[in-house]
Motif scaffolding. Structure first.
Motif, short mmCIF file in Angstrom:
data_model
loop_
_atom_site.label_atom_id
_atom_site.label_comp_id
_atom_site.label_asym_id
_atom_site.label_seq_id
_atom_site.Cartn_x
_atom_site.Cartn_y
_atom_site.Cartn_z
N ALA A 122 -6.46 -4.86 -0.71
CA ALA A 122 -6.43 -3.87 -1.78
C ALA A 122 -5.12 -3.09 -1.77
O ALA A 122 -4.59 -2.75 -0.71
CB ALA A 122 -7.60 -2.90 -1.62
N TYR A 178 -3.22 0.36 -3.47
CA TYR A 178 -3.40 1.60 -4.20
C TYR A 178 -2.36 1.70 -5.32
O TYR A 178 -1.16 1.57 -5.07
CB TYR A 178 -3.27 2.81 -3.27
N TYR A 201 -12.65 -1.45 -2.78
CA TYR A 201 -12.51 -1.15 -1.35
C TYR A 201 -11.48 -0.05 -1.10
O TYR A 201 -10.85 -0.01 -0.04
CB TYR A 201 -12.12 -2.40 -0.54
N LYS A 202 -11.29 0.86 -2.06
CA LYS A 202 -10.28 1.90 -1.92
C LYS A 202 -10.91 3.29 -1.92
O LYS A 202 -11.95 3.52 -2.54
CB LYS A 202 -9.25 1.78 -3.06
N CYS A 221 -15.72 2.46 1.72
CA CYS A 221 -15.23 2.30 0.35
C CYS A 221 -15.86 1.03 -0.22
O CYS A 221 -15.68 -0.05 0.34
CB CYS A 221 -13.71 2.21 0.34
N LEU A 278 -3.89 5.81 5.56
CA LEU A 278 -3.95 4.82 4.48
C LEU A 278 -3.25 3.54 4.89
O LEU A 278 -2.23 3.57 5.59
CB LEU A 278 -3.28 5.36 3.22
N ASP A 309 -11.38 7.07 -2.94
CA ASP A 309 -11.10 7.87 -4.13
C ASP A 309 -11.02 9.35 -3.75
O ASP A 309 -11.36 9.75 -2.63
CB ASP A 309 -12.16 7.65 -5.22
N THR A 319 -1.94 0.20 2.79
CA THR A 319 -1.78 -0.45 1.49
C THR A 319 -0.52 -1.30 1.50
O THR A 319 0.54 -0.78 1.88
CB THR A 319 -1.74 0.59 0.35
N ASN A 367 -3.99 -3.52 2.01
CA ASN A 367 -4.95 -3.30 3.08
C ASN A 367 -5.26 -4.56 3.87
O ASN A 367 -5.37 -5.66 3.33
CB ASN A 367 -6.25 -2.75 2.47
N GLU A 390 -3.87 6.11 -8.39
CA GLU A 390 -4.81 6.35 -7.29
C GLU A 390 -4.17 7.19 -6.19
O GLU A 390 -4.81 8.08 -5.62
CB GLU A 390 -5.31 5.02 -6.75
#
Length: 400
Positions: free
Chosen positions: A179, A181, A150-151, A144, A170, A153, A172, A174, A185
């Motif tokens: 990062a 979300y 850095y997420k 990413c 995932l 998609d 988050t 992060n 997103e």
């Protein structure tokens, strides 16, 4: 005769743990080293949590508990999920273990067959991929970019899915990028997940209370409640409540998966410490106001370190939205020479250079799936962070 299992040849030791261990060894040997390798808050465990642990010991709560956690802890976890995340879990949908890390491992062990794939957006925490390999799964790392925060998609997720994909993992906020979300997103990712009935979502939310700039945290299972029966929500008390050594993590998820994880735990760990569980009850049900104060302290450290490091030629430091790490780009340092003539060819060389010449321990970005970077933890005092930045600045100025 080889004693070690062959599968371990494909598994690396934790890079962050190895860096922390080396730092402790150097400090014990008298080296004036500043370690920014460990993801461990420098705050003390709250007094009311410690008092609850003492009361539990004096009250005789020193015996085995149910393998999935005490009734009191599971109630506290259910209360926490409803209060903080707007997710409702029944007792048979909750499991407690010795740290969120072990919860991730239990979930992978309980759910993966040989060759099942786990999509891991990178940069990622160092252990996700190796734990997947250790239980016979196949990590599918999706890079990413900085341009996308850095997420992961939706388009990249769709491309990574195959008939063998079992999990999207995932994290988050992060580790290592900080990062977070957004709701939008997560909704976009959920749309992809809906199209693939075999795909499940494991979301590691251990840093949810360390949020900067007034941003709001969103839990995947709350954003996509129709996918709750395909989502495992993982959290713990280590980071927010400064209880890393107490080793208590937990998860809410589908009853079938939770039962499978409980079976694995019953034949391995057994149960987590009864005293730690009592302390976690106090953490989750007691005062929560101090969490905002500590988050503000981490934000102030973030701002100061970014201001100092972004003045250093060859470094670029993005602005994390949460957690307590900075993921520092060092591409412009590659190809330069140290005072003794060694060429910095990779971020591992940069990390070694900073230990030798700056006496600052960091973790190379390759360990998190994206080079050339290095990760520093800001979970130490502002004074130590400023001194570390001065040392890094001085050392880099000596490169040729």
């Amino acid at each position: 005769m080889q004693l070690t299992a062959a599968r371990l040849s494909r598994v690396k030791a934790s890079a962050s743990e190895a860096a922390s261990r080396k730092a402790r060894e150097l400090i014990s040997a008298g080296v004036d080293l500043i370690s920014l390798a460990t993801g461990e808050p420098d705050f003390d465990t709250p007094d009311h949590v410690i008092e609850a642990a003492i009361a539990a010991m004096r009250g005789g709560q020193t015996r085995y508990t149910s393998s999935d956690g005490t009734v009191q802890l599971k109630r506290a976890i259910a209360t926490k999920f409803e209060r903080d995340n707007n997710i409702q879990y029944a007792p048979n949908e909750i499991l407690a273990s010795s740290g969120a890390k072990n919860v991730v491992f239990l979930a992978l062990m309980a759910s993966l067959d040989a060759g099942d794939e786990v999509i891991v957006p990178a940069p990622h925490w160092v252990s996700y991929t190796d734990m997947t390999v250790l239980v016979g799964g196949t990590p599918v790392v999706v890079s990413c970019s900085h341009n996308n925060g850095y997420k992961l998609d939706a388009e990249s997720l769709e491309k990574a899915i195959t008939p063998r994909t079992k999990w999207l993992l995932l994290n988050t906020p992060n580790n290592p990028t900080g990062a977070i979300y957004s709701r939008e997103e997560l909704e976009a990712l959920a749309e992809v997940v809906r199209r693939h009935p075999r795909l499940h979502v494991m979301t590691d939310e251990i840093y949810e209370h360390i949020i900067f700039d007034g941003l709001k945290f969103h839990s995947f299972a709350a954003v996509a409640p129709d996918l709750k029966n395909r989502t495992l929500t993982i959290n713990g008390v280590s980071k927010a409540y400064a209880m890393t050594g107490w080793r208590t993590g937990f998860a809410g998820g589908p009853a079938e998966l939770i039962e499978s994880m409980r079976r694995v735990q019953s034949q391995s760990l057994g149960s987590s410490s009864s005293i730690s569980q009592a302390a976690a009850v106090a953490a989750l049900t007691g005062p929560q106001e101090f969490l905002l104060e500590r988050s503000a302290a981490f934000q102030a450290r973030r701002d100061r370190v970014i201001a100092m490091l972004n003045w250093v030629p060859g470094l670029s430091c993005s602005r994390p939205q949460g957690a307590f790490y900075l993921f520092v780009g060092c591409a412009d340092l590659l190809g330069r020479r140290t005072p003794d003539g060694k060429v910095l060819a990779a971020d591992t060389d940069v990390a070694e250079f900073l230990v030798e010449y700056a006496k600052v321990m960091v973790v190379n970005g390759g360990a998190y799936g994206l080079s050339p970077h290095f990760r520093i933890s800001i979970a130490t005092s502002l004074e130590r962070l400023e001194e570390a930045c001065r040392r890094i600045t001085s050392a880099i100025s000596a490169l040729r």
